[in-house]
Design an enzyme around this catalytic site. Structure first.
Site, mmCIF file in Angstrom:
data_model
loop_
_atom_site.group_PDB
_atom_site.id
_atom_site.type_symbol
_atom_site.label_atom_id
_atom_site.label_comp_id
_atom_site.label_asym_id
_atom_site.label_seq_id
_atom_site.Cartn_x
_atom_site.Cartn_y
_atom_site.Cartn_z
ATOM 1 N N HIS A 190 18.905 27.919 10.515
ATOM 2 C CA HIS A 190 20.026 28.723 10.031
ATOM 3 C C HIS A 190 20.978 27.896 9.187
ATOM 4 O O HIS A 190 21.542 28.380 8.218
ATOM 5 C CB HIS A 190 20.777 29.341 11.213
ATOM 6 C CG HIS A 190 20.202 30.666 11.592
ATOM 7 N ND1 HIS A 190 20.150 31.107 12.881
ATOM 8 C CD2 HIS A 190 19.650 31.633 10.838
ATOM 9 C CE1 HIS A 190 19.580 32.301 12.907
ATOM 10 N NE2 HIS A 190 19.268 32.635 11.679
ATOM 11 N N GLU A 229 -3.487 39.088 5.669
ATOM 12 C CA GLU A 229 -3.037 37.817 6.247
ATOM 13 C C GLU A 229 -3.970 37.311 7.339
ATOM 14 O O GLU A 229 -3.645 36.391 8.066
ATOM 15 C CB GLU A 229 -1.585 37.917 6.736
ATOM 16 C CG GLU A 229 -1.270 39.118 7.587
ATOM 17 C CD GLU A 229 0.229 39.227 7.929
ATOM 18 O OE1 GLU A 229 0.994 38.299 7.657
ATOM 19 O OE2 GLU A 229 0.589 40.273 8.476
ATOM 20 N N ASN A 286 1.348 32.848 4.625
ATOM 21 C CA ASN A 286 1.734 32.025 5.791
ATOM 22 C C ASN A 286 0.708 32.214 6.905
ATOM 23 O O ASN A 286 0.156 31.256 7.438
ATOM 24 C CB ASN A 286 3.118 32.432 6.319
ATOM 25 C CG ASN A 286 4.184 32.358 5.252
ATOM 26 O OD1 ASN A 286 4.047 31.620 4.297
ATOM 27 N ND2 ASN A 286 5.236 33.137 5.409
ATOM 28 N N ASP A 287 0.465 33.456 7.252
ATOM 29 C CA ASP A 287 -0.512 33.703 8.312
ATOM 30 C C ASP A 287 -1.940 33.490 7.817
ATOM 31 O O ASP A 287 -2.787 32.999 8.555
ATOM 32 C CB ASP A 287 -0.337 35.122 8.871
ATOM 33 C CG ASP A 287 0.778 35.157 9.903
ATOM 34 O OD1 ASP A 287 0.808 34.260 10.765
ATOM 35 O OD2 ASP A 287 1.637 36.055 9.825
ATOM 36 N N ARG A 332 1.125 27.781 12.581
ATOM 37 C CA ARG A 332 2.130 27.609 11.534
ATOM 38 C C ARG A 332 3.403 26.950 12.032
ATOM 39 O O ARG A 332 4.221 26.498 11.234
ATOM 40 C CB ARG A 332 2.434 28.940 10.822
ATOM 41 C CG ARG A 332 2.965 30.021 11.695
ATOM 42 C CD ARG A 332 2.928 31.362 10.980
ATOM 43 N NE ARG A 332 4.167 31.670 10.276
ATOM 44 C CZ ARG A 332 4.452 32.845 9.731
ATOM 45 N NH1 ARG A 332 3.557 33.832 9.772
ATOM 46 N NH2 ARG A 332 5.579 33.059 9.132
ATOM 47 N N CYS A 346 3.259 37.509 -0.851
ATOM 48 C CA CYS A 346 4.612 37.528 -0.303
ATOM 49 C C CYS A 346 4.856 36.418 0.715
ATOM 50 O O CYS A 346 5.944 36.320 1.257
ATOM 51 C CB CYS A 346 4.927 38.879 0.324
ATOM 52 S SG CYS A 346 3.941 39.245 1.773
#
Ligand code: PEP
Ligand code: MG
Length: 833
Positions: free
Chosen positions: A449, A686, A709-710, A720, A757
């Protein structure tokens, strides 16, 4: 006045020296000039002249023009460490050459792999004034490069006065008196008028000329004598002492004694992960904070529990108040914290401890740490981030219980670069933004964050730099380069000045990118690339439009409703999606159904424990397991006005079955609302299964979106979130690229759009390869959009296809990354030719 016109010695993209990724050249310490990012491996003579001897140097050549101007051409950055490998010198010292004569051949691809940069500075090594120069355009060999007045070099020498000071030094530099140290010596002398000569082995050379010093061929450990003659001779000599004296302070010694190729790893330069890009020049501010001391035993359950309730209520309203006045990521974070501090489970656990006789502080710490620990071990990065939030709230509440303000405040000097072990979001927000130049953390992750906050406020942030950064003394000048991933501690003044110029230049470049980002982008040969944003909230939607997003390619709805205790109703969801759609002002909004599951413990969706949650009940599987939640979500999406703005995206689909079931449920929801048509329904690709079935999926789905990512995690069988294997999890691995090609081909054959994406879509190095594989739509982190659009405009889709083919044939992700690096340099060079 001797005016000389210099011709481009290399074909390539011409850029200002300030952009050279080496402070010695960028700060013009080796001389004024320009640089060329080469596209061909032969260096030519820039003018008629004579080859100046440069001992042991095969990576650099100097030509002395007939008017006495010395032009140093240094092929690549940090190439001295290659010891001539990959270079073939075509001339010898003293040889006379004509302009355009080939001087040096080098292996472009090999250098691209071995050196940090191929950018070749071309500088006036013996003074002289650049009257005009080429910049920011593609050059062919022989094109105009610079016009130079050689008068100034002689003027410096002529101003000598009769005082003389001399001192002997042992050369401390591992590569001897080579380009970089020689340039530092010359730069250190620039403020002085005296004549300074270095004598070694019975020969002498001007210490103002990098090339002359190099020609002495002085090795590490050899003795040299520095003779200064002139009115400021003593000052000139003492200016050299920090560089050459054997009793240097440790930090400086390490800087100058390391081989040039090793400077990235030396103690003065500390490397880390880039969490928020930017460059800052400032002074170190050590942020050390001891853990707040608390007493274990309470003063009575009644008073302790009252104190805790008061503190929680106070903090909730304090954070709520701050959130009301904050925007963007700060506002969201403050709202999330205000919600979290009222979490009944936390309060219950703390009060339970108080009932056992513990103090309110003890009870609160026990409760927050207990929950933080259970989150910290989860697979999902974002869940681990909640643990950091809890630690932040722990401190804030403890401070309130002590009667202090919730967030520790520190007075900052101008241009403070905060150095800390870790920083909590509230601490970052409490810093005076006008004085804060950057942040460097010994620990921390690039997706925390704090990282998101820093990025949204434009604060350069480097994380995971290691404990050495905590040893930097307060007030030390530093250059934080969060574009390349390092911090330079106490650099020479000239380097500081160069970094300051570079920071200004980058800011100007970013501003220009931002302005151009509002326009659509296409490759040079006219292939239109759509650049959308990945979003998680309405605030992000506003910010994304400012960065040039053409729509939203992925709305991660699970994060809209993370901090709740019960599922969001259809009406609540419809209102939230409606706000985001409105923020996008009619641009497409791709709403992904909730991607929650085993590793994301959402309070309102208790899932059975799973041994391997990444392979369990996640994405569309979890949605179909609790179809009433899916129905509410589909119903909400169907209500968004205007109907044509939304698309529905399904996560973790393996094959047509998932798509068909969801389509049937969506059709029922539509019927209930009296709607005839469904919005476009797409699938995330994915899993390797989905990629292999892409031809079938493309026939029935309305669009495909590749979640790299996946897809990388499942293709490469690397978690990941794995702490040690992170570097190996690279979406540019040829295995992943082959699957992406399959999906792009399937989309093309069925005339369905294919977007990327995952994080790969935000990677400028991956972009040419994706375009080459046939991906014409990406959805990226908003802050990367301006740069991505600029990159698209430099590409040629035909060349991208060739590059993609080579990438598919490569043997590893590292090999693909090398190809991508060379391709980027070539694209820039070819752009305006
Ligand atoms: C992906 O897997 O690439 C993706 C975009 O989905 P998420 O990161 O939300 O899992
Ligand atoms: Mg995913």
């Amino acid at each position: 006045m001797s005016i000389v016109k210099l011709a481009a010695p290399l074909a390539g993209w011409c850029l200002p020296l300030a952009e050279v990724p080496d402070p010695v050249f960028a700060g013009a310490m080796a001389g004024d000039g320009v640089a060329i990012d080469p596209v061909e491996g032969v260096l030519h003579a820039p003018c008629d002249g004579e080859i100046v001897p440069m001992r042991d140097a095969r990576h650099a050549v100097t030509v002395r023009s007939e008017a006495g101007i010395e032009v140093l051409m240094h092929v690549g950055i940090e190439t001295v460490g290659l010891k001539g490998q990959g270079f073939e010198l075509l001339v010898s010292a003293g040889e006379r050459v004509r302009q355009g004569a080939p001087l040096l051949r080098f292996d472009l691809d090999r250098l691209a792999r071995a050196a940090p940069s191929l950018v070749t500075p071309i500088v006036l090594a013996s003074g002289g004034t650049v009257l005009s120069r080429a910049t920011q355009r593609a050059l062919a060999v022989g094109d105009f490069l610079m016009e130079v007045d050689g008068g100034e070099a002689q003027a410096v020498a002529a101003s000598a006065a009769p005082q003389e000071h001399a001192r002997r030094f042992r050369v401390p530099f591992d590569h001897g008196l080579h380009v970089r140290p020689a340039a530092l010596v010359a730069a250190a002398l620039r403020p002085f008028k005296s004549q300074v000569v270095i004598v070694a082995r019975g020969r002498s050379a001007s210490a103002r000329s990098t090339v002359a010093m190099m020609s002495l061929g002085v090795h590490c450990g050899e003795t040299i004598e520095v003779r200064c003659t002139g009115a400021d001779a003593a000052q000139a000599l003492s200016a050299l002492e920090p560089l050459l004296a054997p009793d240097l302070p440790a930090v400086v010694q390490q800087e100058v004694r390391k081989p040039v190729a090793a400077t990235l790893a030396d103690a003065r330069r500390l490397e880390g992960l880039i969490a928020s890009r930017g460059v800052a020049v400032g002074v170190a501010l050590a942020w050390k904070q001891a853990e707040i001391e608390i007493v274990e035993q309470g003063a009575g359950a009644a008073s302790e529990s009252a104190a805790l309730r008061n503190a929680l209520a106070f903090l909730a309203s304090h954070l709520g108040g701050l959130a009301a006045n904050a925007t963007g990521a700060s506002g969201e974070l403050l709202r999330a914290h205000a919600e979290l501090v009222q979490d009944p489970e936390l309060e219950r656990a703390a009060l339970e401890a108080v009932a056992r006789g513990k103090s309110a502080s003890y009870g609160w710490r026990e409760a927050t740490r207990g929950m933080a620990e259970s989150l910290a071990v989860l697979d999902d990065e974002r869940m681990r981030e909640r643990a950091a939030d809890l630690r932040d709230l722990e401190e804030q509440v403890l401070r309130v219980l002590r009667g202090e303000v919730p967030a520790a405040e520190r007075e900052l000097p101008e241009n403070a670069v905060v150095l800390a072990e870790d920083l909590m979001p509230s601490q970052l927000l409490s810093l005076d933004a006008r004085r804060l130049a950057g942040v460097v953390l010994a620990r921390g992750g690039a997706t925390s964050h704090v990282a998101l906050l820093a990025a949204s406020h434009g604060i350069p942030l480097l994380v995971s730099v290691g404990p050495a950064v905590l040893e930097v003394a307060e007030g030390t000048p530093v250059v934080l380069d969060a574009e390349h991933g390092w911090i330079d501690v106490d650099p020479p003044a000239a380097e500081l000045a160069a970094a300051q110029r570079a920071a200004l230049q980058r800011a100007a470049e970013r501003a220009a990118d931002l302005e151009a980002a509002l326009q659509p982008c296409a490759t040079r040969d006219g292939v239109r690339i759509t650049v959308n944003a990945n979003l998680g909230s309405e605030e992000e939607a506003h910010a994304a439009l400012r960065q040039g997003a053409e729509g939203c390619g992925l709305l991660r709805t699970e994060f809209l409703f993370l901090d709740r205790r019960d599922p969001p109703t259809e009406a609540e969801q419809a209102a939230e999606y409606g706000r985001i759609a409105a923020a996008l002002q009619g641009r497409p909004l791709t709403i992904r159904t909730m991607d929650i599951g085993g590793d994301k413990p959402i309070a309102y969706l208790p899932l059975p424990r799973e041994d391997n949650p990444a392979l369990g009940m996640r994405g569309v599987r979890a949605s179909l397991w609790r179809p009433e939640l899916l129905r509410a979500q589909l119903g909400a999406i169907l209500r968004v006005q205007p109907h044509s703005q939304c698309r529905i995206l399904l996560p973790m689909v393996n094959d047509l079955e998932d798509l068909r079931v969801v389509r049937a449920i969506a059709a029922e929801c539509a019927r209930e609302q009296g709607r005839a048509a469904l919005p476009p329904l797409g699938v995330m690709v994915e899993t390797p299964a989905a990629a292999m079935m892409a031809d079938q999926l493309a026939r029935e789905a309305d669009f495909l979106s590749i979640g790299t990512n996946d897809l990388s995690q499942y293709t490469l069988a690397i978690d990941r979130g794995h702490a040690d294997l992170g570097e190996k999890l690279d979406a540019l691995h040829p295995a992943v690229l082959r699957l992406i090609r399959k999906v792009a081909e399937a989309g093309g054959a069925a005339a369905k759009s294919v977007s990327v994406c995952g994080a790969m879509g935000s990677d400028v190095d991956a972009l040419p390869i994706l375009v080459g594989l046939g991906v014409h739509e990406i959805s990226a982190t908003a802050s990367t959009i301006p740069r991505l659009k600029r990159t698209v405009r430099l590409l040629d889709a035909g060349e991208c296809r060739e590059l993609a083919q080579r990438a598919l044939d490569a043997e590893s992700a590292a090999a693909v990354r090398e190809l991508a690096g060379v391709a980027r340099a070539r694209a820039r060079a070819a752009a305006s030719s």
